[in-house]
Write a protein that holds these residues in place. Structure first.
Motif, PDB file in Angstrom:
ATOM      1  N   GLY A 110     102.657 -22.320  42.634  1.00  0.00           N
ATOM      2  CA  GLY A 110     103.430 -22.515  41.402  1.00  0.00           C
ATOM      3  C   GLY A 110     104.053 -21.219  40.908  1.00  0.00           C
ATOM      4  O   GLY A 110     105.234 -21.173  40.563  1.00  0.00           O
ATOM      5  N   THR A 111     103.246 -20.143  40.883  1.00  0.00           N
ATOM      6  CA  THR A 111     103.767 -18.843  40.449  1.00  0.00           C
ATOM      7  C   THR A 111     104.814 -18.324  41.423  1.00  0.00           C
ATOM      8  O   THR A 111     105.814 -17.719  41.017  1.00  0.00           O
ATOM      9  CB  THR A 111     102.618 -17.830  40.335  1.00  0.00           C
ATOM     10  OG1 THR A 111     101.616 -18.349  39.453  1.00  0.00           O
ATOM     11  CG2 THR A 111     103.115 -16.503  39.781  1.00  0.00           C
ATOM     12  N   LEU A 112     104.601 -18.557  42.713  1.00  0.00           N
ATOM     13  CA  LEU A 112     105.553 -18.101  43.722  1.00  0.00           C
ATOM     14  C   LEU A 112     106.917 -18.770  43.535  1.00  0.00           C
ATOM     15  O   LEU A 112     107.964 -18.105  43.590  1.00  0.00           O
ATOM     16  CB  LEU A 112     105.005 -18.406  45.110  1.00  0.00           C
ATOM     17  CG  LEU A 112     105.882 -17.987  46.298  1.00  0.00           C
ATOM     18  CD1 LEU A 112     106.055 -16.483  46.334  1.00  0.00           C
ATOM     19  CD2 LEU A 112     105.285 -18.488  47.609  1.00  0.00           C
ATOM     20  N   ILE A 113     106.918 -20.074  43.263  1.00  0.00           N
ATOM     21  CA  ILE A 113     108.180 -20.789  43.059  1.00  0.00           C
ATOM     22  C   ILE A 113     108.863 -20.319  41.781  1.00  0.00           C
ATOM     23  O   ILE A 113     110.086 -20.152  41.735  1.00  0.00           O
ATOM     24  CB  ILE A 113     107.929 -22.305  43.043  1.00  0.00           C
ATOM     25  CG1 ILE A 113     107.490 -22.780  44.433  1.00  0.00           C
ATOM     26  CG2 ILE A 113     109.177 -23.057  42.604  1.00  0.00           C
ATOM     27  CD1 ILE A 113     107.117 -24.227  44.494  1.00  0.00           C
ATOM     28  N   ASP A 114     108.067 -20.066  40.733  1.00  0.00           N
ATOM     29  CA  ASP A 114     108.640 -19.526  39.494  1.00  0.00           C
ATOM     30  C   ASP A 114     109.275 -18.163  39.738  1.00  0.00           C
ATOM     31  O   ASP A 114     110.366 -17.868  39.221  1.00  0.00           O
ATOM     32  CB  ASP A 114     107.559 -19.419  38.418  1.00  0.00           C
ATOM     33  CG  ASP A 114     107.123 -20.778  37.896  1.00  0.00           C
ATOM     34  OD1 ASP A 114     107.890 -21.738  38.064  1.00  0.00           O
ATOM     35  OD2 ASP A 114     106.016 -20.865  37.333  1.00  0.00           O
ATOM     36  N   CYS A 115     108.594 -17.329  40.525  1.00  0.00           N
ATOM     37  CA  CYS A 115     109.141 -16.006  40.850  1.00  0.00           C
ATOM     38  C   CYS A 115     110.466 -16.123  41.582  1.00  0.00           C
ATOM     39  O   CYS A 115     111.436 -15.404  41.287  1.00  0.00           O
ATOM     40  CB  CYS A 115     108.146 -15.214  41.697  1.00  0.00           C
ATOM     41  SG  CYS A 115     106.699 -14.632  40.817  1.00  0.00           S
ATOM     42  N   LEU A 142     106.191 -11.215  43.046  1.00  0.00           N
ATOM     43  CA  LEU A 142     106.471 -12.149  44.136  1.00  0.00           C
ATOM     44  C   LEU A 142     105.534 -11.920  45.321  1.00  0.00           C
ATOM     45  O   LEU A 142     104.997 -12.872  45.896  1.00  0.00           O
ATOM     46  CB  LEU A 142     107.938 -11.989  44.565  1.00  0.00           C
ATOM     47  CG  LEU A 142     108.424 -12.863  45.725  1.00  0.00           C
ATOM     48  CD1 LEU A 142     108.457 -14.328  45.313  1.00  0.00           C
ATOM     49  CD2 LEU A 142     109.802 -12.414  46.195  1.00  0.00           C
ATOM     50  N   PHE A 143     105.301 -10.648  45.670  1.00  0.00           N
ATOM     51  CA  PHE A 143     104.483 -10.348  46.845  1.00  0.00           C
ATOM     52  C   PHE A 143     102.996 -10.582  46.597  1.00  0.00           C
ATOM     53  O   PHE A 143     102.257 -10.828  47.555  1.00  0.00           O
ATOM     54  CB  PHE A 143     104.724  -8.905  47.295  1.00  0.00           C
ATOM     55  CG  PHE A 143     105.971  -8.731  48.100  1.00  0.00           C
ATOM     56  CD1 PHE A 143     106.021  -9.122  49.425  1.00  0.00           C
ATOM     57  CD2 PHE A 143     107.113  -8.182  47.529  1.00  0.00           C
ATOM     58  CE1 PHE A 143     107.169  -8.967  50.179  1.00  0.00           C
ATOM     59  CE2 PHE A 143     108.272  -8.026  48.274  1.00  0.00           C
ATOM     60  CZ  PHE A 143     108.305  -8.425  49.600  1.00  0.00           C
ATOM     61  N   ILE A 144     102.557 -10.503  45.348  1.00  0.00           N
ATOM     62  CA  ILE A 144     101.127 -10.701  45.077  1.00  0.00           C
ATOM     63  C   ILE A 144     100.828 -12.140  44.696  1.00  0.00           C
ATOM     64  O   ILE A 144      99.685 -12.449  44.332  1.00  0.00           O
ATOM     65  CB  ILE A 144     100.637  -9.750  43.964  1.00  0.00           C
ATOM     66  CG1 ILE A 144     101.303 -10.085  42.632  1.00  0.00           C
ATOM     67  CG2 ILE A 144     100.847  -8.301  44.349  1.00  0.00           C
ATOM     68  CD1 ILE A 144     100.797  -9.245  41.468  1.00  0.00           C
ATOM     69  N   SER A 145     101.834 -13.037  44.780  1.00  0.00           N
ATOM     70  CA  SER A 145     101.638 -14.426  44.352  1.00  0.00           C
ATOM     71  C   SER A 145     101.717 -15.408  45.512  1.00  0.00           C
ATOM     72  O   SER A 145     101.931 -16.600  45.286  1.00  0.00           O
ATOM     73  CB  SER A 145     102.686 -14.800  43.293  1.00  0.00           C
ATOM     74  OG  SER A 145     102.599 -13.965  42.170  1.00  0.00           O
TER      75      SER A 145
END
Length: 297
Positions: free
Chosen positions: A53-58, A45-48
């Protein structure tokens, strides 16, 4: 009813009476795996932050897993209160108010108990199926996405059920191992959600049915035929007032116990649901904006 709800908790290895049961120790191992994967999810989460898109998936996956962890913690910390709830429910079911010698239809009290018992059984039948169907979609979606990329000749990546940070991304053994433990963790989270939600709903439905019975019996304190008065009728009415009052006190205590084990979880539920709705709205807005730009080129 209490036995049906207790059975769900035993399946998840969260019942105190199953301390020597194999399921209990398996649940300990799965909880440990889940904690490790949650840490990897937080790292991801912190590296995205640069990848929306990856942040929302996380956020979406982490909220599902974190709610499962909170439910495990709640069940373990409040196991004594759950024992008290179920034992009190069993006692109330055994000592339920029935005909009360007022020439009431004998099937009335039985019908009320049967109605909410059947409702609980329907929940036990259908709610786990809904969770397993949703969980199946959640677990299989990364592999379905991998298949679509393969047929469209797009670059392939390892399909991870949980959006986690992988320490060695190019190592096939590490990825396969992580996928396997992710599968176990996802299945365990689904089992925990089922155990907690089914138990909570069963208690709520039981209390609703008991309050309905209390209301009906309170309305009948004077008997069906109010035109006749007698000493025996007054004595029965007095005894029934005492019984109904005790029934009300028992339900009030039960409600306080239920509130103490659910109030924190329900508050977190509201925040997590709001966060997921906002994340979904952002994702839909961005997807529509990208589609609009591509269609107008």
């Amino acid at each position: 009813m209490a036995l049906m709800a207790e059975k769900q908790m035993r399946k998840a290895g969260l019942w105190q009476g199953a301390a020597r049961d194999r399921t209990h120790w398996v649940a300990h191992g799965l909880l440990f795996i889940l904690l490790i994967l949650s840490g990897l999810q937080v790292i991801k989460l912190f590296i995205s932050f640069d990848d929306l898109g990856t942040l929302i998936d996380c956020i979406s996956v982490l909220s599902f897993v974190s709610m499962g962890l909170l439910k495990v913690v709640s069940l373990r910390l409040n196991v004594t209160k759950w024992h008290t709830l179920f034992s009190k429910i069993t006692e109330m079911e055994e000592n339920s108010i029935t005909d009360l010698e007022y020439e009431m239809p004998q099937q009335t009290g039985e019908k009320q108990s049967r109605d909410y018992t059947n409702t609980i059984r329907r929940i036990l039948r259908y709610l786990p199926r809904i969770y397993w169907c949703a969980g199946g979609v959640f677990i299989l979606s990364p592999f379905a996405e991998l298949g679509l990329k393969y047929f469209r000749h797009l670059p392939l990546e390892w399909p991870h059920i949980l959006t986690i940070w992988v320490p060695y991304e190019d190592n096939a053994y590490v990825n396969v191992f992580l996928i396997l433990i992710e599968l176990l963790a996802a299945v365990y989270v689904i089992i925990v959600h089922i155990a907690f939600d089914v138990s909570s709903l069963a208690v709520m439905i039981f209390m609703s049915g008991q309050f309905a019975k209390l209301r009906w019996n309170t309305e009948m304190i004077g008997g069906r035929d109010l035109s006749e008065s007698s000493v025996s009728r007054d004595d029965r009415a007095h005894a029934l007032i005492i019984t109904c009052h005790q029934h009300y006190l028992d339900l009030t205590r039960l409600n306080r116990h239920l509130d103490s084990v659910l109030n924190f979880i329900m508050g977190v539920y509201m925040n997590v649901a709001t966060l997921n709705l906002c994340a979904t709205a952002v994702q839909l807005t961005v997807s529509y904006y990208v589609y609009y730009l591509l269609s107008n080129k």
